[in-house]
Design a protein around this motif. Structure first.
Motif, PDB file in Angstrom:
ATOM      1  N   ASP A   1       0.858  -1.179   0.000  1.00 15.78           N
ATOM      2  CA  ASP A   1       0.000   0.000   0.000  1.00 15.78           C
ATOM      3  C   ASP A   1       0.896   1.232   0.000  1.00 15.78           C
ATOM      4  O   ASP A   1       1.537   1.552   1.007  1.00 15.78           O
ATOM      5  CB  ASP A   1      -0.917  -0.010   1.230  1.00 15.78           C
ATOM      6  N   PHE A   2       0.963   1.916  -1.135  1.00 16.52           N
ATOM      7  CA  PHE A   2       1.869   3.054  -1.256  1.00 16.52           C
ATOM      8  C   PHE A   2       1.396   4.273  -0.471  1.00 16.52           C
ATOM      9  O   PHE A   2       2.134   5.245  -0.347  1.00 16.52           O
ATOM     10  CB  PHE A   2       2.046   3.430  -2.727  1.00 16.52           C
ATOM     11  N   THR A   3       0.169   4.250   0.054  1.00 20.71           N
ATOM     12  CA  THR A   3      -0.304   5.382   0.844  1.00 20.71           C
ATOM     13  C   THR A   3       0.107   5.274   2.307  1.00 20.71           C
ATOM     14  O   THR A   3      -0.072   6.226   3.065  1.00 20.71           O
ATOM     15  CB  THR A   3      -1.841   5.500   0.765  1.00 20.71           C
ATOM     16  N   ASP A   4       0.638   4.134   2.712  1.00 20.21           N
ATOM     17  CA  ASP A   4       1.128   3.982   4.075  1.00 20.21           C
ATOM     18  C   ASP A   4       2.284   4.966   4.294  1.00 20.21           C
ATOM     19  O   ASP A   4       3.161   5.110   3.436  1.00 20.21           O
ATOM     20  CB  ASP A   4       1.611   2.543   4.280  1.00 20.21           C
ATOM     21  N   PRO A   5       2.306   5.686   5.428  1.00 21.29           N
ATOM     22  CA  PRO A   5       3.344   6.702   5.643  1.00 21.29           C
ATOM     23  C   PRO A   5       4.769   6.174   5.500  1.00 21.29           C
ATOM     24  O   PRO A   5       5.621   6.827   4.893  1.00 21.29           O
ATOM     25  CB  PRO A   5       3.069   7.202   7.060  1.00 21.29           C
ATOM     26  N   ALA A   6       5.044   4.990   6.054  1.00 26.93           N
ATOM     27  CA  ALA A   6       6.400   4.435   5.942  1.00 26.93           C
ATOM     28  C   ALA A   6       6.728   4.123   4.489  1.00 26.93           C
ATOM     29  O   ALA A   6       7.849   4.354   4.022  1.00 26.93           O
ATOM     30  CB  ALA A   6       6.518   3.173   6.792  1.00 26.93           C
ATOM     31  N   ALA A   7       5.747   3.622   3.768  1.00 25.35           N
ATOM     32  CA  ALA A   7       5.965   3.320   2.357  1.00 25.35           C
ATOM     33  C   ALA A   7       6.171   4.595   1.558  1.00 25.35           C
ATOM     34  O   ALA A   7       7.034   4.653   0.665  1.00 25.35           O
ATOM     35  CB  ALA A   7       4.778   2.536   1.802  1.00 25.35           C
ATOM     36  N   ALA A   8       5.389   5.623   1.866  1.00 24.91           N
ATOM     37  CA  ALA A   8       5.490   6.885   1.137  1.00 24.91           C
ATOM     38  C   ALA A   8       6.873   7.494   1.283  1.00 24.91           C
ATOM     39  O   ALA A   8       7.448   8.020   0.316  1.00 24.91           O
ATOM     40  CB  ALA A   8       4.417   7.852   1.616  1.00 24.91           C
ATOM     41  N   ALA A   9       7.436   7.431   2.484  1.00 29.84           N
ATOM     42  CA  ALA A   9       8.772   7.996   2.704  1.00 29.84           C
ATOM     43  C   ALA A   9       9.822   7.230   1.910  1.00 29.84           C
ATOM     44  O   ALA A   9      10.721   7.824   1.304  1.00 29.84           O
ATOM     45  CB  ALA A   9       9.101   7.969   4.197  1.00 29.84           C
ATOM     46  N   ALA A  10       9.721   5.892   1.919  1.00 28.57           N
ATOM     47  CA  ALA A  10      10.689   5.080   1.183  1.00 28.57           C
ATOM     48  C   ALA A  10      10.520   5.269  -0.324  1.00 28.57           C
ATOM     49  O   ALA A  10      11.504   5.303  -1.072  1.00 28.57           O
ATOM     50  CB  ALA A  10      10.519   3.611   1.555  1.00 28.57           C
ATOM     51  N   LEU A  11       9.277   5.394  -0.769  1.00 28.81           N
ATOM     52  CA  LEU A  11       9.016   5.595  -2.189  1.00 28.81           C
ATOM     53  C   LEU A  11       9.600   6.922  -2.665  1.00 28.81           C
ATOM     54  O   LEU A  11      10.124   7.017  -3.773  1.00 28.81           O
ATOM     55  CB  LEU A  11       7.511   5.556  -2.448  1.00 28.81           C
ATOM     56  N   ASN A  12       9.540   7.925  -1.820  1.00 26.36           N
ATOM     57  CA  ASN A  12      10.025   9.250  -2.186  1.00 26.36           C
ATOM     58  C   ASN A  12      11.512   9.256  -2.514  1.00 26.36           C
ATOM     59  O   ASN A  12      11.965  10.031  -3.365  1.00 26.36           O
ATOM     60  CB  ASN A  12       9.733  10.241  -1.060  1.00 26.36           C
ATOM     61  N   ARG A  13      12.278   8.385  -1.855  1.00 23.14           N
ATOM     62  CA  ARG A  13      13.720   8.366  -2.113  1.00 23.14           C
ATOM     63  C   ARG A  13      14.148   7.215  -3.034  1.00 23.14           C
ATOM     64  O   ARG A  13      15.323   7.115  -3.411  1.00 23.14           O
ATOM     65  CB  ARG A  13      14.500   8.281  -0.799  1.00 23.14           C
ATOM     66  N   ALA A  14      13.203   6.341  -3.427  1.00 27.56           N
ATOM     67  CA  ALA A  14      13.564   5.167  -4.209  1.00 27.56           C
ATOM     68  C   ALA A  14      13.954   5.533  -5.640  1.00 27.56           C
ATOM     69  O   ALA A  14      13.241   6.272  -6.330  1.00 27.56           O
ATOM     70  CB  ALA A  14      12.406   4.174  -4.230  1.00 27.56           C
ATOM     71  N   GLU A  15      15.082   5.001  -6.068  1.00 27.35           N
ATOM     72  CA  GLU A  15      15.508   5.105  -7.466  1.00 27.35           C
ATOM     73  C   GLU A  15      15.175   3.832  -8.237  1.00 27.35           C
ATOM     74  O   GLU A  15      15.061   3.845  -9.457  1.00 27.35           O
ATOM     75  CB  GLU A  15      17.015   5.368  -7.521  1.00 27.35           C
ATOM     76  N   VAL A  16      15.048   2.743  -7.498  1.00 27.41           N
ATOM     77  CA  VAL A  16      14.739   1.445  -8.087  1.00 27.41           C
ATOM     78  C   VAL A  16      13.581   0.835  -7.317  1.00 27.41           C
ATOM     79  O   VAL A  16      13.588   0.825  -6.081  1.00 27.41           O
ATOM     80  CB  VAL A  16      15.952   0.488  -8.028  1.00 27.41           C
ATOM     81  N   LEU A  17      12.592   0.330  -8.028  1.00 23.96           N
ATOM     82  CA  LEU A  17      11.468  -0.370  -7.423  1.00 23.96           C
ATOM     83  C   LEU A  17      11.551  -1.831  -7.846  1.00 23.96           C
ATOM     84  O   LEU A  17      11.607  -2.136  -9.050  1.00 23.96           O
ATOM     85  CB  LEU A  17      10.154   0.251  -7.892  1.00 23.96           C
ATOM     86  N   ILE A  18      11.587  -2.734  -6.870  1.00 16.29           N
ATOM     87  CA  ILE A  18      11.626  -4.170  -7.146  1.00 16.29           C
ATOM     88  C   ILE A  18      10.238  -4.718  -6.848  1.00 16.29           C
ATOM     89  O   ILE A  18       9.809  -4.774  -5.698  1.00 16.29           O
ATOM     90  CB  ILE A  18      12.699  -4.875  -6.301  1.00 16.29           C
ATOM     91  N   THR A  19       9.513  -5.065  -7.907  1.00 17.27           N
ATOM     92  CA  THR A  19       8.112  -5.436  -7.776  1.00 17.27           C
ATOM     93  C   THR A  19       7.933  -6.942  -7.976  1.00 17.27           C
ATOM     94  O   THR A  19       8.827  -7.649  -8.422  1.00 17.27           O
ATOM     95  CB  THR A  19       7.264  -4.671  -8.803  1.00 17.27           C
TER      96      THR A  19
END
Length: 337
Positions: free
Chosen positions: A44-62
């Motif tokens: 869930d990208f709306t989770d605060p912890a996820a949002a912070a990590a997503l903001n700095r992510a250069e690579v997403l491993i899905t």
């Protein structure tokens, strides 16, 4: 000159798959290439912890279970430049906003094709020996059939038709080469020269169905292919023929297929159905001429590490300044899974 730090990365998938995709040795290799927290696996990208990590992510491993990477997600990922998908199809994952950003996308679809092709090879050879039907008969009668009853059994010269030269289809064609089978192929995007190179005779779909005693489906689920094996086309398969489907259930008219199977005119090896799973009261569960498996042809268990290994290998190429080995291009998605 100092070496730049590894890029920030983030896992986005169902966490149940993480440790099979990246067992300890593979996770160690991965963590030498990127800065990533294995304890943070986002669904869930709306989770605060996820949002912070997503903001700095250069690579997403899905992987399986990753939410769609639509505009709101991408707006929260200003540094993102690469998505590495540790699974097969990416059709559900990306859309126009993704391509508009000019991001790089790689998929482990080729690695995931390997076990599907292996399953298909086994199904073709066992079908040719009528192993599934004879096993059911032997279990019931507990006696061998008379030798004269084996006249239609065997793989010498058996005609096998493949629908779709997808990655799975091409690997199946490669695996079939050592066997004494007559292999044909239907794929509107493959010409006669390429079909010959793949080891198959190109045929129109209806002719392939008329002339094959084993038909294996490897086409993608796109609007042009849904329902392609209609009632009329299923009727073209010779009596006693076997349909193998490891692609998608939606490519087959399942009402018509069920009728053919209940009548006993055809047999089937079905790893995918429509709907999926089948209702508990479906007659296919109990038919001796139907071999059903619960969508197991793709990567499972220790095979998942092959998908994770593809991601790590792509990261190693990135670190060396090389392009991905398994890129997904927008134009390909219109005709692929």
């Amino acid at each position: 000159m100092s070496t730049p730090p590894p890029p920030h990365a983030l896992f986005a998938m169902d966490p149940v798959h993480l440790h099979e995709l990246f067992p300890p040795a593979l996770m160690s290799r991965l963590r030498r290439l990127v800065r990533i927290d294995p304890a943070l696996v986002v669904r869930d990208f709306t989770d605060p912890a996820a949002a912070a990590a997503l903001n700095r992510a250069e690579v997403l491993i899905t992987g399986w279970g990753c939410p769609h990477l639509g505009a709101p997600v991408l707006d929260g990922a200003p540094r993102l430049r690469t998505v590495l998908h540790a699974a097969g199809s990416v059709r559900h994952l990306v859309g126009e906003p993704f391509w508009a950003r000019g991001l790089t996308l790689s998929s482990a679809v080729r690695a995931n094709a390997l076990p599907v092709a292996e399953y298909t090879l086994a199904a073709i050879l066992l079908s040719g020996k009528d192993a599934f039907g004879l096993r059911e008969r032997f279990r019931t009668e507990r006696a061998y059939p008379a030798p004269t009853e084996y006249a239609a059994v065997g793989n010498l010269g058996r005609r096998v038709g493949l629908i779709g030269a997808s990655r799975v289809g091409r690997r199946v064609l490669e695996l079939l080469r050592p066997f004494d089978l007559a292999v044909s192929l239907y794929d509107p995007y493959v010409d006669a020269v390429e079909a010959a190179r793949l080891g198959a005779v190109p045929l129109p779909l209806d002719e392939l169905l008329r002339t094959s005693t084993v038909v294996s489906v490897h086409a993608p689920d796109i609007p042009e292919t849904r329902g392609m094996l209609s009632r009329e086309r299923l009727a073209l398969i010779p009596d006693g023929g076997v349909l193998i489907n490891t692609s998608r259930g939606a490519l087959v008219d399942h009402t018509a297929l069920t009728e053919e199977l209940v009548r006993g005119r055809l047999g089937a090896v079905l790893d995918v159905t429509d709907p999926e799973p089948l209702p508990a009261d479906s007659p296919l569960h109990g038919l001796p001429n139907v071999f059903l498996t619960p969508h197991i042809a793709g990567s499972l268990g220790n095979e998942l590490a092959r998908l994770g290994g593809t991601v790590v290998a792509e990261l190693e190429r990135m670190a060396a300044g090389l392009p991905p080995e398994h890129p997904v291009r927008r134009a390909e998605l219109a005709i692929s899974a």
